[in-house]
Design an enzyme around this catalytic site. Structure first.
Site, short mmCIF file in Angstrom:
data_model
loop_
_atom_site.label_atom_id
_atom_site.label_comp_id
_atom_site.label_asym_id
_atom_site.label_seq_id
_atom_site.Cartn_x
_atom_site.Cartn_y
_atom_site.Cartn_z
N PRO A 234 0.83 -1.22 0.00
CA PRO A 234 0.00 0.00 0.00
C PRO A 234 0.86 1.26 0.00
O PRO A 234 1.90 1.31 0.64
CB PRO A 234 -0.79 -0.11 1.30
CG PRO A 234 0.05 -0.95 2.21
CD PRO A 234 0.84 -1.88 1.32
N ARG B 84 -1.85 16.49 -8.90
CA ARG B 84 -2.92 15.53 -9.18
C ARG B 84 -4.12 16.13 -9.93
O ARG B 84 -4.63 15.48 -10.84
CB ARG B 84 -3.38 14.80 -7.91
CG ARG B 84 -2.26 13.96 -7.28
CD ARG B 84 -2.75 13.09 -6.12
NE ARG B 84 -3.64 12.05 -6.61
CZ ARG B 84 -4.95 12.06 -6.50
NH1 ARG B 84 -5.56 13.05 -5.87
NH2 ARG B 84 -5.66 11.08 -6.99
N CYS C 240 2.12 29.25 -15.29
CA CYS C 240 1.60 29.71 -16.58
C CYS C 240 1.09 28.55 -17.42
O CYS C 240 1.71 28.18 -18.42
CB CYS C 240 2.68 30.50 -17.30
SG CYS C 240 3.20 31.89 -16.30
N GLU C 241 -0.01 27.95 -16.99
CA GLU C 241 -0.67 26.85 -17.68
C GLU C 241 -2.15 26.92 -17.30
O GLU C 241 -2.46 27.09 -16.12
CB GLU C 241 -0.17 25.47 -17.19
CG GLU C 241 1.27 25.16 -17.46
CD GLU C 241 1.53 24.74 -18.90
OE1 GLU C 241 0.58 24.41 -19.63
OE2 GLU C 241 2.71 24.79 -19.29
C1 LIG Z 1 2.19 2.56 -7.07
C2 LIG Z 1 2.33 1.14 -6.70
C3 LIG Z 1 1.84 0.68 -5.47
C4 LIG Z 1 1.08 1.56 -4.51
O1 LIG Z 1 -0.14 1.96 -5.01
P1 LIG Z 1 -1.16 2.78 -4.06
O2 LIG Z 1 -2.34 3.02 -4.91
O3 LIG Z 1 -0.47 4.05 -3.68
O4 LIG Z 1 -1.45 1.93 -2.88
C5 LIG Z 1 2.06 -0.64 -5.14
N1 LIG Z 1 2.73 -1.48 -5.98
C6 LIG Z 1 3.19 -1.06 -7.17
C7 LIG Z 1 3.90 -2.01 -8.04
C8 LIG Z 1 3.02 0.25 -7.57
O5 LIG Z 1 3.48 0.65 -8.76
#
Ligand SMILES: *Cc1c(COP(=O)(O)O)cnc(C)c1O
Length: 433
Positions: free
Chosen positions: A290, A328, A359-360
């Site tokens: 995670p 994001r 500037c976007e």
């Molecule tokens: C980005 C990623 C994660 C974590 O994803 P979350 O959505 O932030 O929990 C886990 N494993 C791999 C391979 C990733 O690229």
């Protein structure tokens, strides 16, 4: 902590981010105090929130042979990684830079897993020399190179293959990774063959299997679909005589940005364990990766209102944070809560597009937000712990923001604001005529 005010403006992160006495606090520190002390834009994180998020995953897995590996690309600031490592997490890395940060943060090397489709030889070498726990290999070509690099060093590289279960995580296309057409992983129907190949390479030691289907996933169903597909493979691979020591089910669990109600780690893990038990795989070692769910709602970004620019069609609220700090919205049209540090009742609330100075036209943080504000007021952008600072850039020659970690009534600067000298340190002025 005393109880929060009854009807505060909307901002996820309670109880660690909450209104009391008419203003916004992180734990026992008023954010206005930190903004005054450190300036803006300013990221502020709650240590208790990080620890609670790690504990939620770990408690869900209590009694099982399991390891939570923090996907540090979500927020790779050293002190944040340290906090999660001290809370018992391993680390999921995706580059040599992240390897260095993870080691600097004090993680035991065997608790590192290395994901990503484009590992270089140099990165493989560094990870092998550090003695990491597992390479999550994403292609047959990578297997060959890793085998060669490991043999040069006289070691065997522990590998899992990242398989692509071809399930729809029902999330934004840019953060969906488990579909056949994504660049990630090895296709389900090629996986058995790839495992046979891996098992035959002398520089590799097959240790597990891995999948990661996407990010900001808010339902359990895609995880169960992926698990079933992976278990089908596990059974086929082991029937072929290749033992798989662990099962890595990736990350991707969503958080609340705006009313989403994702499953808790407890609910997700319970459902997965029930399926594993039902299919006779309950004793297998489990890894999770995670990222967002460990850090996303542990942080906010404080920004100052610079200018009000009311118009005939739209009203623009110009703040000092921008897409280089909070990418994001520009990248995924993501929604982040935006709320005042000190809500006012002396001004009418008006609908604003909250935008930065870059500037976007894509440089917006929120659209159509009802806010009562004046220049000089501070706003908090919510859910800013994940994929904000780690994705920040220097576009428009803007230094990266400062970061502060709060623990109870104490706070610590964990990243100083960048100066222009920091930004051009590696540049050389023109010396040719
Ligand atoms: C980005 C990623 C994660 C974590 O994803 P979350 O959505 O932030 O929990 C886990 N494993 C791999 C391979 C990733 O690229």
């Amino acid at each position: 902590m005393p109880p929060a005010d009854p009807t505060p403006p909307y901002l996820p992160g309670a109880p660690y981010v909450a209104y009391r006495d008419g203003e916004l606090w992180v734990e026992d520190v008023p954010l206005a105090q930190l903004a005054r002390e450190h300036g803006t834009p300013l990221f502020v994180y709650s240590l208790a929130a990080l620890r609670a998020a790690a504990a939620a995953w770990q408690q869900a897995l209590a009694g099982r042979d399991a390891q939570v590996c923090y996907a540090m690309k979500a927020n790779s600031t050293l002190a944040i990684v340290q906090a999660l490592v001290q809370a018992g997490c391993g680390v999921d890395i995706v580059s040599g830079g992240e390897l260095a940060r993870a080691l600097r943060a004090g993680v035991a090397p065997d608790r590192i897993v290395f994901s990503g489709v484009g590992k270089t030889r140099a990165e493989m070498r560094a990870a092998l020399q550090a003695g990491i726990g597992c390479f999550n290999v994403e292609s047959r070509a990578e297997l060959e190179v890793l085998d060669a690099v490991a043999r040069e060093l006289g070691v065997r590289a522990p590998v899992s293959l990242r398989v692509n279960p071809d399930v729809d995580a029902q999330t934004h296309p840019y953060i969906s990774t488990g579909l056949r057409d994504n660049k990630f992983g090895i296709a389900h129907d090629e996986a058995l063959d790839a495992y046979r190949h891996a098992a035959a390479l002398p520089g590799l030691q097959v240790v597990g299997i891995d999948c990661h289907i996407g990010s900001q996933i808010t339902t359990i169903a895609p995880y169960l679909d992926a698990l079933d597909r992976v278990l089908d493979l596990v059974e086929a691979i082991e029937a072929d005589g290749i033992a798989l020591h662990h099962l890595d089910l990736g990350g991707g669990l969503g958080i609340e940005y705006h009313g989403e109600q994702p499953p808790t780690p407890q609910a997700l893990v319970q459902a997965l364990l029930a399926r594993l038990d039902a299919r006779g795989h309950g004793g297998r070692r489990l890894l999770f990766e995670p990222g967002r769910s460990l850090v996303g709602n542990a942080g906010v970004c404080v920004t100052e209102v610079l200018y009000l620019k009311p118009g005939t069609g739209k009203n623009f609220l110009i703040v000092d944070a921008a897409m280089n700090d909070l990418p994001r919205p520009a990248m995924y049209e993501a929604w982040h809560a935006i709320a005042p540090l000190r809500p006012r009742s002396d001004l009418p609330a008006i609908e604003w597009d909250v935008v930065g100075p870059v500037c976007e036209s894509g440089d917006w943080l929120g659209r159509g937000r009802r806010l009562a504000v004046q220049p000089g007021d501070w706003l908090a952008v919510g859910s800013a712990g994940a994929y904000c600072m780690s994705m920040a850039s220097h576009y428009n020659t803007r230094g990266k923001a400062a970061e502060v970690l709060v623990a109870g009534a104490r706070s610590q600067l964990i990243r100083a604001r960048e100066t222009v000298a920091d930004l051009w340190r590696q540049e050389r002025v023109l010396a040719l005529d």
